[in-house]
Motif scaffolding. Sequence first.
Motif, PDB file in Angstrom:
ATOM      1  N   PRO A 170       0.832  -1.210   0.000  1.00 28.72           N
ATOM      2  CA  PRO A 170       0.000   0.000   0.000  1.00 28.72           C
ATOM      3  C   PRO A 170       0.862   1.254   0.000  1.00 28.72           C
ATOM      4  O   PRO A 170       1.952   1.281   0.570  1.00 28.72           O
ATOM      5  CB  PRO A 170      -0.802  -0.146   1.293  1.00 28.72           C
ATOM      6  CG  PRO A 170      -0.013  -1.088   2.148  1.00 28.72           C
ATOM      7  CD  PRO A 170       0.653  -2.024   1.203  1.00 28.72           C
ATOM      8  N   GLU A 171       0.360   2.303  -0.633  1.00 28.33           N
ATOM      9  CA  GLU A 171       1.109   3.557  -0.712  1.00 28.33           C
ATOM     10  C   GLU A 171       0.815   4.487   0.461  1.00 28.33           C
ATOM     11  O   GLU A 171       1.593   5.393   0.747  1.00 28.33           O
ATOM     12  CB  GLU A 171       0.785   4.267  -2.034  1.00 28.33           C
ATOM     13  CG  GLU A 171       1.231   3.481  -3.267  1.00 28.33           C
ATOM     14  CD  GLU A 171       0.939   4.223  -4.547  1.00 28.33           C
ATOM     15  OE1 GLU A 171       0.407   5.361  -4.472  1.00 28.33           O
ATOM     16  OE2 GLU A 171       1.240   3.682  -5.627  1.00 28.33           O
ATOM     17  N   ASP A 172      -0.293   4.270   1.120  1.00 32.59           N
ATOM     18  CA  ASP A 172      -0.682   5.127   2.244  1.00 32.59           C
ATOM     19  C   ASP A 172       0.287   4.921   3.411  1.00 32.59           C
ATOM     20  O   ASP A 172       0.373   3.817   3.963  1.00 32.59           O
ATOM     21  CB  ASP A 172      -2.104   4.771   2.683  1.00 32.59           C
ATOM     22  CG  ASP A 172      -2.659   5.738   3.719  1.00 32.59           C
ATOM     23  OD1 ASP A 172      -1.847   6.399   4.398  1.00 32.59           O
ATOM     24  OD2 ASP A 172      -3.885   5.819   3.859  1.00 32.59           O
ATOM     25  N   PRO A 173       1.033   5.948   3.814  1.00 38.58           N
ATOM     26  CA  PRO A 173       1.993   5.801   4.919  1.00 38.58           C
ATOM     27  C   PRO A 173       1.344   5.308   6.203  1.00 38.58           C
ATOM     28  O   PRO A 173       1.950   4.537   6.955  1.00 38.58           O
ATOM     29  CB  PRO A 173       2.556   7.220   5.091  1.00 38.58           C
ATOM     30  CG  PRO A 173       2.332   7.876   3.767  1.00 38.58           C
ATOM     31  CD  PRO A 173       1.055   7.292   3.245  1.00 38.58           C
ATOM     32  N   ALA A 174       0.108   5.739   6.471  1.00 39.71           N
ATOM     33  CA  ALA A 174      -0.570   5.321   7.695  1.00 39.71           C
ATOM     34  C   ALA A 174      -0.815   3.814   7.697  1.00 39.71           C
ATOM     35  O   ALA A 174      -0.698   3.149   8.731  1.00 39.71           O
ATOM     36  CB  ALA A 174      -1.895   6.075   7.849  1.00 39.71           C
ATOM     37  N   VAL A 175      -1.171   3.287   6.524  1.00 38.75           N
ATOM     38  CA  VAL A 175      -1.396   1.837   6.407  1.00 38.75           C
ATOM     39  C   VAL A 175      -0.089   1.088   6.610  1.00 38.75           C
ATOM     40  O   VAL A 175      -0.041   0.057   7.297  1.00 38.75           O
ATOM     41  CB  VAL A 175      -2.010   1.498   5.037  1.00 38.75           C
ATOM     42  CG1 VAL A 175      -2.122  -0.022   4.865  1.00 38.75           C
ATOM     43  CG2 VAL A 175      -3.374   2.142   4.891  1.00 38.75           C
ATOM     44  N   LEU A 176       0.997   1.604   6.045  1.00 34.41           N
ATOM     45  CA  LEU A 176       2.301   0.965   6.208  1.00 34.41           C
ATOM     46  C   LEU A 176       2.726   0.947   7.670  1.00 34.41           C
ATOM     47  O   LEU A 176       3.258  -0.057   8.170  1.00 34.41           O
ATOM     48  CB  LEU A 176       3.351   1.696   5.365  1.00 34.41           C
ATOM     49  CG  LEU A 176       3.237   1.526   3.848  1.00 34.41           C
ATOM     50  CD1 LEU A 176       4.228   2.439   3.137  1.00 34.41           C
ATOM     51  CD2 LEU A 176       3.482   0.072   3.449  1.00 34.41           C
ATOM     52  N   ALA A 183       3.349  -2.318   9.997  1.00 33.25           N
ATOM     53  CA  ALA A 183       4.616  -2.508  10.708  1.00 33.25           C
ATOM     54  C   ALA A 183       4.384  -2.785  12.177  1.00 33.25           C
ATOM     55  O   ALA A 183       5.101  -3.583  12.800  1.00 33.25           O
ATOM     56  CB  ALA A 183       5.493  -1.275  10.522  1.00 33.25           C
ATOM     57  N   HIS A 184       3.378  -2.135  12.757  1.00 34.63           N
ATOM     58  CA  HIS A 184       3.048  -2.384  14.163  1.00 34.63           C
ATOM     59  C   HIS A 184       2.437  -3.767  14.350  1.00 34.63           C
ATOM     60  O   HIS A 184       2.699  -4.448  15.347  1.00 34.63           O
ATOM     61  CB  HIS A 184       2.082  -1.307  14.677  1.00 34.63           C
ATOM     62  CG  HIS A 184       2.753  -0.017  15.020  1.00 34.63           C
ATOM     63  ND1 HIS A 184       3.712   0.104  16.003  1.00 34.63           N
ATOM     64  CD2 HIS A 184       2.606   1.228  14.492  1.00 34.63           C
ATOM     65  CE1 HIS A 184       4.133   1.359  16.079  1.00 34.63           C
ATOM     66  NE2 HIS A 184       3.478   2.061  15.153  1.00 34.63           N
ATOM     67  N   ALA A 185       1.620  -4.166  13.376  1.00 33.16           N
ATOM     68  CA  ALA A 185       0.951  -5.464  13.499  1.00 33.16           C
ATOM     69  C   ALA A 185       1.904  -6.624  13.260  1.00 33.16           C
ATOM     70  O   ALA A 185       1.788  -7.684  13.877  1.00 33.16           O
ATOM     71  CB  ALA A 185      -0.214  -5.536  12.503  1.00 33.16           C
ATOM     72  N   PHE A 186       2.884  -6.409  12.366  1.00 34.53           N
ATOM     73  CA  PHE A 186       3.823  -7.477  12.004  1.00 34.53           C
ATOM     74  C   PHE A 186       5.252  -6.935  12.081  1.00 34.53           C
ATOM     75  O   PHE A 186       5.927  -6.768  11.063  1.00 34.53           O
ATOM     76  CB  PHE A 186       3.531  -8.007  10.597  1.00 34.53           C
ATOM     77  CG  PHE A 186       2.071  -8.354  10.380  1.00 34.53           C
ATOM     78  CD1 PHE A 186       1.530  -9.497  10.931  1.00 34.53           C
ATOM     79  CD2 PHE A 186       1.245  -7.510   9.640  1.00 34.53           C
ATOM     80  CE1 PHE A 186       0.196  -9.825  10.744  1.00 34.53           C
ATOM     81  CE2 PHE A 186      -0.090  -7.825   9.444  1.00 34.53           C
ATOM     82  CZ  PHE A 186      -0.622  -8.984  10.002  1.00 34.53           C
ATOM     83  N   PRO A 187       5.722  -6.648  13.295  1.00 37.17           N
ATOM     84  CA  PRO A 187       7.015  -5.957  13.453  1.00 37.17           C
ATOM     85  C   PRO A 187       8.211  -6.744  12.944  1.00 37.17           C
ATOM     86  O   PRO A 187       9.168  -6.165  12.430  1.00 37.17           O
ATOM     87  CB  PRO A 187       7.107  -5.723  14.965  1.00 37.17           C
ATOM     88  CG  PRO A 187       6.232  -6.792  15.569  1.00 37.17           C
ATOM     89  CD  PRO A 187       5.106  -6.953  14.604  1.00 37.17           C
ATOM     90  N   ASN A 188       8.183  -8.062  13.063  1.00 35.52           N
ATOM     91  CA  ASN A 188       9.330  -8.860  12.638  1.00 35.52           C
ATOM     92  C   ASN A 188       9.450  -8.903  11.123  1.00 35.52           C
ATOM     93  O   ASN A 188      10.547  -8.788  10.559  1.00 35.52           O
ATOM     94  CB  ASN A 188       9.235 -10.268  13.217  1.00 35.52           C
ATOM     95  CG  ASN A 188       9.256 -10.251  14.734  1.00 35.52           C
ATOM     96  OD1 ASN A 188      10.208  -9.790  15.351  1.00 35.52           O
ATOM     97  ND2 ASN A 188       8.175 -10.720  15.346  1.00 35.52           N
ATOM     98  N   VAL A 189       8.308  -9.067  10.452  1.00 32.15           N
ATOM     99  CA  VAL A 189       8.316  -9.039   8.991  1.00 32.15           C
ATOM    100  C   VAL A 189       8.790  -7.674   8.501  1.00 32.15           C
ATOM    101  O   VAL A 189       9.602  -7.568   7.575  1.00 32.15           O
ATOM    102  CB  VAL A 189       6.914  -9.346   8.429  1.00 32.15           C
ATOM    103  CG1 VAL A 189       6.876  -9.115   6.922  1.00 32.15           C
ATOM    104  CG2 VAL A 189       6.507 -10.777   8.752  1.00 32.15           C
ATOM    105  N   ALA A 190       8.311  -6.620   9.138  1.00 31.35           N
ATOM    106  CA  ALA A 190       8.687  -5.270   8.730  1.00 31.35           C
ATOM    107  C   ALA A 190      10.183  -5.034   8.908  1.00 31.35           C
ATOM    108  O   ALA A 190      10.833  -4.425   8.048  1.00 31.35           O
ATOM    109  CB  ALA A 190       7.892  -4.238   9.528  1.00 31.35           C
ATOM    110  N   ALA A 191      10.739  -5.520  10.020  1.00 21.42           N
ATOM    111  CA  ALA A 191      12.163  -5.315  10.289  1.00 21.42           C
ATOM    112  C   ALA A 191      13.022  -6.020   9.252  1.00 21.42           C
ATOM    113  O   ALA A 191      14.004  -5.463   8.742  1.00 21.42           O
ATOM    114  CB  ALA A 191      12.506  -5.802  11.688  1.00 21.42           C
ATOM    115  N   VAL A 192      12.658  -7.254   8.919  1.00 24.53           N
ATOM    116  CA  VAL A 192      13.433  -8.017   7.945  1.00 24.53           C
ATOM    117  C   VAL A 192      13.286  -7.411   6.554  1.00 24.53           C
ATOM    118  O   VAL A 192      14.259  -7.318   5.790  1.00 24.53           O
ATOM    119  CB  VAL A 192      13.000  -9.500   7.959  1.00 24.53           C
ATOM    120  CG1 VAL A 192      13.611 -10.245   6.786  1.00 24.53           C
ATOM    121  CG2 VAL A 192      13.397 -10.152   9.272  1.00 24.53           C
TER     122      VAL A 192
END
Length: 221
Positions: free
Chosen positions: A157-163, A167-176
Amino acid sequence: MEVRTRLNRERVLLAAVSLADGEGLDALSMRRLAQHLGVVPMALYKHVANKEQLLDGMVEVLVAEIDPPLVGTDWRTAVRARVLAARRVLRRHPWARPVLETRVVVTPAVLGYLDQTIAMFRAGGFSDDLTHHVMHALGSRAWGFTQELFDTPTPPPEDPAVLVALAHAFPNVAAVAAASSHDSSAVDGGCDDQAEFEFALDLMLDGFARMHAQGWTSRPG
C-alpha cells in the motif's frame, strides 16, 4: 518463386519457444503455432501428437541451451556453475518455470540433465545415499528456480498510515523487509532475486560439503 523451408520437429519446437517467448505461454496453442509457421494445424501433428508433447519438446530445447558441465574442477564449483547456467536460461524464457513444474512425464532430456547433476556429486566422492538426499534438498533449485517466501502478487500500500499500521501489526516481517538490499537489477524494485538465489544455493552447497566430510549416512549408526 518462394521456397518454403521444410517443416520438421526441430523447426516446430523452436517456433513454439519463440512464440512463447514473445507472446507468453497462454498464447501458445497448436492453432496459433500453425499460424506462426504458416501451415495448417494438421501439419504439426506429424511432429508432435498434442500440446503436452509440444511442451515436453520445448523443455528439450531449454535443456540444450544450458551450458555443459564444467570439467577438471571440484564438485562444488561444477554444481554451482551448472545450476546458475540453468537459471540464466530460465530467465531468458519466462514460460519455462511453469512448464517444468507441470511436467508429468520424465523425458530423456530431463533425465539427462539430472543424471549430469548427480554425476557431479558422485565424482566428488558423495555416496549414493547422501546424493539421493542432496537431490531432494535441491529440488527445483537444481533447475535454477525456487518458490520465494516473500513474493508479493500485489504492490504494498502507498498510504503511509497503512504501512505504519502493518509494521506495528507485524514488526518482525517489517524489520526483515526493511533490512533487505535493493538495487536496479531487482524485480519491481524488490529484493535482488539473483543474489538471494545464490545466497541460498551457497548455504546448501556448504551444508552438503560438511555432511560429505562427516561421512553422513541416513542409516542408523
